[in-house]
Every structure is written in structure tokens, then in C-alpha cells.
Design a protein around this motif. Structure first.
Motif, short mmCIF file in Angstrom:
data_model
loop_
_atom_site.label_atom_id
_atom_site.label_comp_id
_atom_site.label_asym_id
_atom_site.label_seq_id
_atom_site.Cartn_x
_atom_site.Cartn_y
_atom_site.Cartn_z
N ALA A 1 0.82 -1.22 0.00
CA ALA A 1 0.00 0.00 0.00
C ALA A 1 0.85 1.26 0.00
O ALA A 1 0.36 2.36 -0.29
N PRO B 1 2.06 3.91 -3.92
CA PRO B 1 1.84 5.24 -4.49
C PRO B 1 2.81 6.29 -3.95
O PRO B 1 3.32 7.12 -4.71
N ILE C 1 -3.06 10.39 -1.89
CA ILE C 1 -2.21 9.32 -1.35
C ILE C 1 -2.51 9.08 0.12
O ILE C 1 -2.67 7.94 0.56
N GLY D 1 -6.00 7.59 0.56
CA GLY D 1 -5.96 6.21 0.11
C GLY D 1 -5.21 5.30 1.07
O GLY D 1 -5.62 4.17 1.32
N LEU D 2 -4.10 5.80 1.63
CA LEU D 2 -3.31 5.00 2.57
C LEU D 2 -4.12 4.72 3.84
O LEU D 2 -4.06 3.61 4.37
N VAL E 1 -6.61 2.05 2.86
CA VAL E 1 -5.97 0.74 2.70
C VAL E 1 -5.72 0.11 4.07
O VAL E 1 -5.92 -1.10 4.26
N SER E 2 -5.29 0.92 5.01
CA SER E 2 -5.02 0.41 6.36
C SER E 2 -6.27 -0.20 6.97
O SER E 2 -6.22 -1.26 7.60
N LEU F 1 -1.52 5.64 -7.91
CA LEU F 1 -2.64 5.64 -6.97
C LEU F 1 -3.47 4.37 -7.10
O LEU F 1 -4.12 3.95 -6.14
N ASN G 1 -3.46 1.36 -4.60
CA ASN G 1 -4.30 1.31 -3.40
C ASN G 1 -5.52 0.42 -3.58
O ASN G 1 -6.13 -0.01 -2.60
N VAL H 1 -10.38 4.53 0.00
CA VAL H 1 -9.45 4.21 -1.09
C VAL H 1 -9.97 4.75 -2.41
O VAL H 1 -9.23 5.39 -3.18
#
Length: 324
Positions: free
Chosen positions: A122, A125, A148, A151-152, A155-156, A268, A271, A299
């Protein structure tokens, strides 16, 4: 004079409309590629205990390379003549993006969980954008940074389900970090040193070179000639999926999109890998919790922000004003 001005403006609008349509198709190709790569996580985790890392990667890429070489023979037409410098860079890219990434990827998933692996990937990006600034001299826009970060965060949540205590550091995490660096470097260096190479030619060169490296390494380190015939039909079918869709189609779509969009914005899409992995798991009967559903929305929002799609949806008339 006024009629001529309107005619020129209309032509400009037509070109701009064509570019927007073309970019939309490139984004669709990139997202399709990411869907197949997301499926690779499910498939690789399923066969992790059945086949060694190099043997699995070698069989997968032999399938993809065979398809590419067959298509080249069927096409019959000449291709771009590559300079010695271009050929050297394609060999290096094959070693980095195919051999390096996939060896580390399979080795990592044999020694860590898919959860940890997807979380490390993840960071792609952010790593790709930093490499783009360093190698390509691009500038990071604030909207890309925001995309970013959003999205991060998403993702987490997708990967952990907000249960961070389930994450444990393993030796395989280091291999997944190497895989992340290999893929990000491959993406940026392909743009810098192979932008003039046609996407399909670039795909065939890098996959063929990487396949040869994987096969040689497998023969030296493992015993693929004994292990492959002993694999179950289920394992072979998963490797065929990874070879056809997760490799041949995915790499071809990714490199095509890369040349038209650029690594900073295209990254990106990484993600979306755990999102698609989670959706595939859902089809297989593993249901996400509420935190993971929120994560998927974050995301998607992050990708829309960083790609510029959100800006176009908010102001759809920009660039297509009516002529007077």
C-alpha cells in the motif's frame, strides 16, 4: 473571421474530448490490471504451501511469455528497431520488474501473511511519487498528496479491519518491502527509459527476460522439473490464472496506461489492490466488517482525488465550454 474562430475552437474541443476519452480508457485498463493483481494475492496465498517461490513464479511467467511470443509470431510484421541502450534498459527492467518483484513477492507471502504483504504494498503510491520526483523531476501536486494520504488510510482499514493488534512483523515483510521497491522502480524507470518503445514490445521484452532469469534461478535453487509434475490440478489452474490474467494481460494494460498517464498519478491505483483482494475474498465467503467497508470508500475517494476524476465530476464543463 468569427466563423473561422468558431471552427478552430470546435476543433480544439474535439481534440480535448478525444484526449479525455482516451485517458478514461487508459484508467479503465489500469484498474482492470489492478483487479487481476489483487486476485494474485488470493491465488499466491492459496498455493504458498504447495510450490516453492521460484518454481511458482517461473511457471506463471513461462505461460505469459509463451502467449506473448506466439502473438509475435502470428503478427508477422516488423517492430521498432531498438538501440543497444534501449535493449540494455529493457533487460534491466525485466530483471527488476519481473524477476526481482515476483521472486520477492512469492518468497514474502511464504513467510508472512497476505495482510502484512498488502499493507506494505500500500506504500507503493507514495514510493512511486517520491521516485518520480527524484528520477523524472515531476512535481507532487497537493491534490495528489491528499489522495495518497486518504488512500493510505483507507488501505489500512481495508487490510486490518481496524484490528491493528493482528499485525505481527515477520521476516517475509522485508521481502515484500523489496517487492514494493522493485515494482515502483520498474514503473518509474519504464517511463524514463522505455517511453519510446511500443507497449506490447516493451511487455514482451521485459516478461521474456524476467522469465529466463526466473527459470535459471529456479533450476539452480529448487527442483522445478520434479516439483511441477507433482503439483495438483488446482495449483496449476491458479498458476494459469496468474500467468494469463495476472501477468500477460495485467502487464500489457499497465505499461499501456503508464505511457499515457504517467507514474505519479497511475501509482494511486496500487491502493485498489487490497480492495479487489477483499472483494474476491467476499465472493469466496469471507465477509468484510464495517471498518473495511469505510476503508474501501476512502481508497476509492483517494484514487478519484489524485487522478483528477473528482475535479472533473465536480466541474464537468471545464474544457468544454459552449462556443459563442
Amino acid at each position: 473571421m468569427k466563423a473561422k474562430y468558431i471552427s478552430c475552437l470546435s476543433a480544439h474541443q474535439a481534440i480535448e474530448l478525444f484526449m479525455h476519452i482516451r485517458e478514461s480508457w487508459l484508467w479503465l485498463m489500469a484498474i482492470t490490471c489492478i483487479f487481476f493483481w489483487g486476485g494474485n494475492f488470493n491465488a499466491a496465498e492459496a498455493i504458498a504451501g504447495d510450490v516453492p517461490a521460484l518454481t511458482a513464479a517461473a511457471e506463471r511467467f513461462v505461460i505469459a511469455a509463451a502467449i506473448l511470443l506466439l502473438l509475435r509470431l502470428m503478427r508477422g510484421r516488423g517492430e521498432s528497431i531498438l538501440s543497444a541502450n534501449q535493449q540494455l534498459w529493457l533487460i534491466a527492467l525485466g530483471g527488476l520488474g519481473v524477476f526481482g518483484f515476483n521472486y520477492a513477492f512469492f518468497l514474502g507471502l511464504q513467510q508472512t501473511s497476505a495482510l502484512n504483504g498488502a499493507l506494505i504494498m500500500a506504500a507503493s503510491p507514495l514510493v512511486t511519487n517520491l521516485l518520480s520526483v527524484w528520477i523524472l523531476g515531476t512535481r507532487m501536486r497537493w491534490i495528489s498528496v491528499l489522495g495518497i494520504l486518504v488512500g493510505l488510510a483507507g488501505v489500512s482499514l481495508v487490510i486490518t479491519g481496524n484490528q491493528w493488534q493482528s499485525i505481527q512483523v515477520a521476516k517475509g515483510d522485508l521481502y515484500m518491502l523489496v517487492a514494493c521497491l522493485c515494482m515502483c522502480s520498474f514503473t518509474v524507470l519504464s517511463k524514463k527509459h522505455a517511453a519510446a518503445v511500443p507497449p506490447m514490445q516493451l511487455t514482451r521484452w521485459t516478461i521474456t527476460v524476467g522469465t529466463l532469469m526466473l527459470c535459471v534461478a529456479a533450476l539452480l535453487v529448487e527442483q522445478p522439473l520434479k516439483q511441477i509434475p507433482a503439483l495438483s490440478l488446482h495449483t496449476h489452474l491458479l498458476l494459469v490464472y496468474m500467468g494469463v490474467f495476472g501477468t500477460f494481460v495485467a502487464y500489457a494494460f499497465w505499461l499501456q496506461a503508464l505511457q499515457g498517464i504517467g507514474p505519479d498519478r497511475l501509482s494511486l491505483c496500487f491502493n485498489l489492490v487490497p480492495v479487489f483482494t477483499l472483494l474476491i475474498s467476499l465472493v469466496m465467503g469471507h465477509y468484510p466488517n464495517s471498518a473495511q467497508m469505510v476503508g474501501m470508500m476512502l481508497v476509492i475517494t483517494g484514487v478519484m482525488l489524485g487522478s483528477g476524476l473528482f475535479r472533473r465530476l465536480v466541474a464537468p464543463g471545464v474544457g468544454f465550454q459552449k462556443s459563442n
